[in-house]
Design an enzyme around this catalytic site. Sequence first.
Site, PDB file in Angstrom:
ATOM      1  CG  ASP A   1      -2.072   0.954   1.124  1.00  0.00           C
ATOM      2  OD1 ASP A   1      -2.342   1.429   0.003  1.00  0.00           O
ATOM      3  OD2 ASP A   1      -2.715   1.220   2.151  1.00  0.00           O
TER       4      ASP A   1
ATOM      5  CG  ASN B   1       1.848   1.573  -5.278  1.00  0.00           C
ATOM      6  OD1 ASN B   1       2.793   1.383  -4.527  1.00  0.00           O
ATOM      7  ND2 ASN B   1       1.322   0.620  -6.036  1.00  0.00           N
TER       8      ASN B   1
ATOM      9  CG  HIS C   1      -0.528   2.071  -9.322  1.00  0.00           C
ATOM     10  ND1 HIS C   1      -0.684   1.687  -8.008  1.00  0.00           N
ATOM     11  CD2 HIS C   1      -1.651   2.778  -9.640  1.00  0.00           C
ATOM     12  CE1 HIS C   1      -1.861   2.130  -7.563  1.00  0.00           C
ATOM     13  NE2 HIS C   1      -2.462   2.796  -8.532  1.00  0.00           N
TER      14      HIS C   1
ATOM     15  CB  THR D   1     -13.242  -7.802  -4.541  1.00  0.00           C
ATOM     16  OG1 THR D   1     -13.147  -7.702  -3.109  1.00  0.00           O
ATOM     17  CG2 THR D   1     -12.874  -9.207  -4.959  1.00  0.00           C
ATOM     18  CD  GLU D   2     -13.467  -4.925  -1.268  1.00  0.00           C
ATOM     19  OE1 GLU D   2     -14.403  -5.738  -1.316  1.00  0.00           O
ATOM     20  OE2 GLU D   2     -12.293  -5.275  -1.064  1.00  0.00           O
ATOM     21  CG  ASN D   3      -7.989  -1.938  -5.079  1.00  0.00           C
ATOM     22  OD1 ASN D   3      -7.102  -2.763  -4.882  1.00  0.00           O
ATOM     23  ND2 ASN D   3      -8.209  -0.947  -4.219  1.00  0.00           N
TER      24      ASN D   3
ATOM     25  NE  ARG E   1      -2.874  -1.360   4.439  1.00  0.00           N
ATOM     26  CZ  ARG E   1      -4.132  -1.404   4.054  1.00  0.00           C
ATOM     27  NH1 ARG E   1      -4.944  -2.288   4.593  1.00  0.00           N
ATOM     28  NH2 ARG E   1      -4.604  -0.581   3.134  1.00  0.00           N
TER      29      ARG E   1
ATOM     30  NE  ARG F   1      -7.866   0.761   5.585  1.00  0.00           N
ATOM     31  CZ  ARG F   1      -7.543   2.028   5.809  1.00  0.00           C
ATOM     32  NH1 ARG F   1      -7.545   2.502   7.041  1.00  0.00           N
ATOM     33  NH2 ARG F   1      -7.207   2.828   4.823  1.00  0.00           N
ATOM     34  CG  LEU F   2      -6.236  -7.771   8.299  1.00  0.00           C
ATOM     35  CD1 LEU F   2      -6.958  -8.996   8.848  1.00  0.00           C
ATOM     36  CD2 LEU F   2      -4.824  -8.143   7.857  1.00  0.00           C
ATOM     37  CB  SER F   3      -7.814  -3.433   3.022  1.00  0.00           C
ATOM     38  OG  SER F   3      -7.568  -2.219   3.694  1.00  0.00           O
TER      39      SER F   3
HETATM   40  C1  IPE Z   1      -5.509  -2.687  -0.154  1.00  0.00           C
HETATM   41  O1  IPE Z   1      -5.159  -1.353  -0.257  1.00  0.00           O
HETATM   42  C2  IPE Z   1      -5.467  -3.335  -1.506  1.00  0.00           C
HETATM   43  C3  IPE Z   1      -4.155  -3.504  -2.106  1.00  0.00           C
HETATM   44  C4  IPE Z   1      -3.014  -3.150  -1.574  1.00  0.00           C
HETATM   45  C5  IPE Z   1      -4.153  -4.138  -3.401  1.00  0.00           C
HETATM   46  P1  IPE Z   1      -6.272  -0.209  -0.423  1.00  0.00           P
HETATM   47  O2  IPE Z   1      -5.523   1.058  -0.559  1.00  0.00           O
HETATM   48  O3  IPE Z   1      -7.203  -0.567  -1.506  1.00  0.00           O
HETATM   49  O4  IPE Z   1      -7.039  -0.299   0.966  1.00  0.00           O
HETATM   50  P2  IPE Z   1      -7.898   0.799   1.737  1.00  0.00           P
HETATM   51  O5  IPE Z   1      -8.897   1.341   0.758  1.00  0.00           O
HETATM   52  O6  IPE Z   1      -6.945   1.859   2.194  1.00  0.00           O
HETATM   53  O7  IPE Z   1      -8.488   0.060   2.886  1.00  0.00           O
HETATM   54  C1  IPE Z   2      -1.720   0.198  -3.332  1.00  0.00           C
HETATM   55  O1  IPE Z   2      -1.419   1.560  -3.359  1.00  0.00           O
HETATM   56  C2  IPE Z   2      -1.883  -0.374  -4.717  1.00  0.00           C
HETATM   57  C3  IPE Z   2      -3.249  -0.783  -5.064  1.00  0.00           C
HETATM   58  C4  IPE Z   2      -4.277  -0.722  -4.276  1.00  0.00           C
HETATM   59  C5  IPE Z   2      -3.438  -1.291  -6.413  1.00  0.00           C
HETATM   60  P1  IPE Z   2      -2.560   2.645  -3.312  1.00  0.00           P
HETATM   61  O2  IPE Z   2      -2.887   3.051  -4.706  1.00  0.00           O
HETATM   62  O3  IPE Z   2      -3.698   2.189  -2.491  1.00  0.00           O
HETATM   63  O4  IPE Z   2      -1.803   3.843  -2.568  1.00  0.00           O
HETATM   64  P2  IPE Z   2      -2.473   4.920  -1.630  1.00  0.00           P
HETATM   65  O5  IPE Z   2      -3.112   4.195  -0.506  1.00  0.00           O
HETATM   66  O6  IPE Z   2      -3.460   5.676  -2.465  1.00  0.00           O
HETATM   67  O7  IPE Z   2      -1.322   5.768  -1.187  1.00  0.00           O
HETATM   68 MG    MG Z   3      -4.119   2.404  -0.490  1.00  0.00          MG
END
Ligand code: IPE
Ligand code: IPE
Ligand code: MG
Length: 229
Positions: A19, A21, A36, A65-67, A176, A182-184
Amino acid sequence: MTAQQPGDGSATNVAIIMDGNGRWATERGLPVLEGHRRGARTLKQTVKDAVGLGIEQLTVYAFSTENWARPRDEVAGLMEMFGKLIVSETPELHDEGVRMVFVGRRSEVSEQMQEQMAWAEAETAENPRMTLFVAFNYGGRAEILDAAERYEGGGEEAFRELLYEPEMRDPELVIRTSGEERLSNFLLWQSAYSELFFTDVLWPDFDRSTLEEALQAYASRRRRFGARE
Ligand code: IPE
Ligand code: IPE
Ligand code: MG
């Protein structure tokens, strides 16, 4: 009953929630997709480091699945990047003895990517050094629901057989990055007794020293699995 006994002090099954990026890119005034791309570079290096550190199974959370709820451009850019990465990186991973396995709801990703995933898995199927599980369109609840639909009794061990990859062992350690704690929706079943390690380091800045720090922290944890000692 525990699937795993208190460890010998070293974690060989490790999972990472990659997490940060987006924040890494924003801090630099760069587009999110550049974050990314840098994250993908970190993943390549981390796989090598993990092999070097004797990790046997590494599971990385690449897309939840939420992304899909992210801006359309970001999702499209990520999909394109992942497809290209699978094609460009599989040969090197293969040379390093890494077996690749994708976990997630595969039917919901493009047919082209499904083919790329199947190709990478077939190419690397016999590799002995480390298994890299890539959680893609993965959700812990989706995994449990998918298993529950086929469950006909038999208890924990029978249920485990219905998860995406029964041979994935429970991670001893879940890392993480980015300061979120959190585990998300990651590995909900498998992480029941995992040790958790959180670091403020953003994923593109993660390196071997942070991985070693996490492994060292793990080594000093006392796992009890609910028992008195
Ligand atoms: C969890 O990160 C998913 C991945 C790292 C692929 P998110 O950035 O999507 O999680 P939340 O939204 O902060 O919980
Ligand atoms: C994790 O980085 C990568 C994916 C979820 C694909 P994020 O894109 O969630 O990075 P932040 O949380 O916005 O910094
Ligand atoms: Mg994130």
